[in-house]
Scaffold this active site. Sequence first.
Site, mmCIF file in Angstrom:
data_model
loop_
_atom_site.group_PDB
_atom_site.id
_atom_site.type_symbol
_atom_site.label_atom_id
_atom_site.label_comp_id
_atom_site.label_asym_id
_atom_site.label_seq_id
_atom_site.Cartn_x
_atom_site.Cartn_y
_atom_site.Cartn_z
ATOM 1 N N GLN A 75 -5.763 -2.225 -16.362
ATOM 2 C CA GLN A 75 -6.824 -3.122 -16.513
ATOM 3 C C GLN A 75 -5.891 -4.338 -17.030
ATOM 4 O O GLN A 75 -6.979 -5.817 -17.199
ATOM 5 C CB GLN A 75 -7.568 -3.167 -17.762
ATOM 6 C CG GLN A 75 -8.682 -2.118 -17.554
ATOM 7 C CD GLN A 75 -9.525 -1.961 -16.769
ATOM 8 O OE1 GLN A 75 -10.010 -2.989 -16.080
ATOM 9 N NE2 GLN A 75 -10.129 -0.967 -15.949
ATOM 10 N N SER A 76 -4.851 -4.571 -15.921
ATOM 11 C CA SER A 76 -4.041 -5.660 -16.004
ATOM 12 C C SER A 76 -4.759 -6.690 -15.092
ATOM 13 O O SER A 76 -4.848 -6.772 -13.930
ATOM 14 C CB SER A 76 -3.059 -5.079 -14.975
ATOM 15 O OG SER A 76 -2.284 -6.586 -14.769
#
Length: 334
Positions: A75-76
């Site tokens: 989920q960067s």
Amino acid sequence: MNNILALPRVMLGTWPTPLQPADQLSTQLGCQLWIKREDMTGLGGGGNKARKLEFQLGQAIKDGATHIITTGAIQSNHAQLTAAAARKLGLQPHLVLSGQPDNQRRGNLYLDHLMDSELTFVSPPAGRPPLEIINETMVQVAKTITNQGGTPCIIPEGGTDALGTIGYILAVQELVQQISSTQMDAKRILIAVATGTCGTHAGLIAGAIIIPNHFEILGVSVSGNTDIKKEKTARIASETLKLAGYEQTIDEGQVWIEDGFIGSRYADITEACRSAIHLTARSEGIFLDPVYTGKAMAALIHMGKHGQLSKYDAVIFIHTGGFPLLFNYDYAIV
């Protein structure tokens, strides 16, 4: 600033980002609070990485890059913004993400797919540093692109290197100019920011060293070993100052990191973080995320309750973005 002006740069964001008074939260914290809206940079899902990418992709364009490779967690925020920046410049993004996705495309991962990013998922084995495996994978991806006739550019995790961090020297300059145009009569100002890969924190320290101000810089850690983070922050800040043409260096004693709000590990939401997200939304109509800004605000709320902010004339909270993360953690926040 002459060295900075000579560096290749592309414009990706809308500057300056707003500096807004947070009157309702100020009452809660017992001090004058302002929020620097780095979540409103105007690129992708918004966030602080746009400042770094302007310089990193400026160099990439100069070098003739066709593909941009970077890394981060599933989920960067950084990976998502890098993909958005690449698409804006007509380049192909390739994201090497740590971990394996579930069956749902949510949050930043959904946006990565929406931009048709090429994705490689890596689960580093035990016994070796995860980032070492990730970096090796990015190099392999770059070799494949080269063999296919492309020109790859690798952006490090979090966009954290001296070239990217230059962007936050300019952010400090921008902030000083904004403060001078407000009614803020402050002789001692605390700047608080979430610190993960340390680049934004390092850039704020570097900028505060060379631009006249009344700042103290607090980094609220969201992961990892604090001693390692202090060393890295000091090193990146020093390298950034050198690249910008300044002789000053930063040592670890000049790096302030608060590590009491991480929780069990990176990306695990804490009760204090959940409460900070609720309070900020209900007080200011501003949305924080559960991985970075929620934990940084939790630290400020704690400090306010315990009278630790009373010595400051004002506190500035750097809102680094992360809005899409809410749609991956919605089940855990309500």
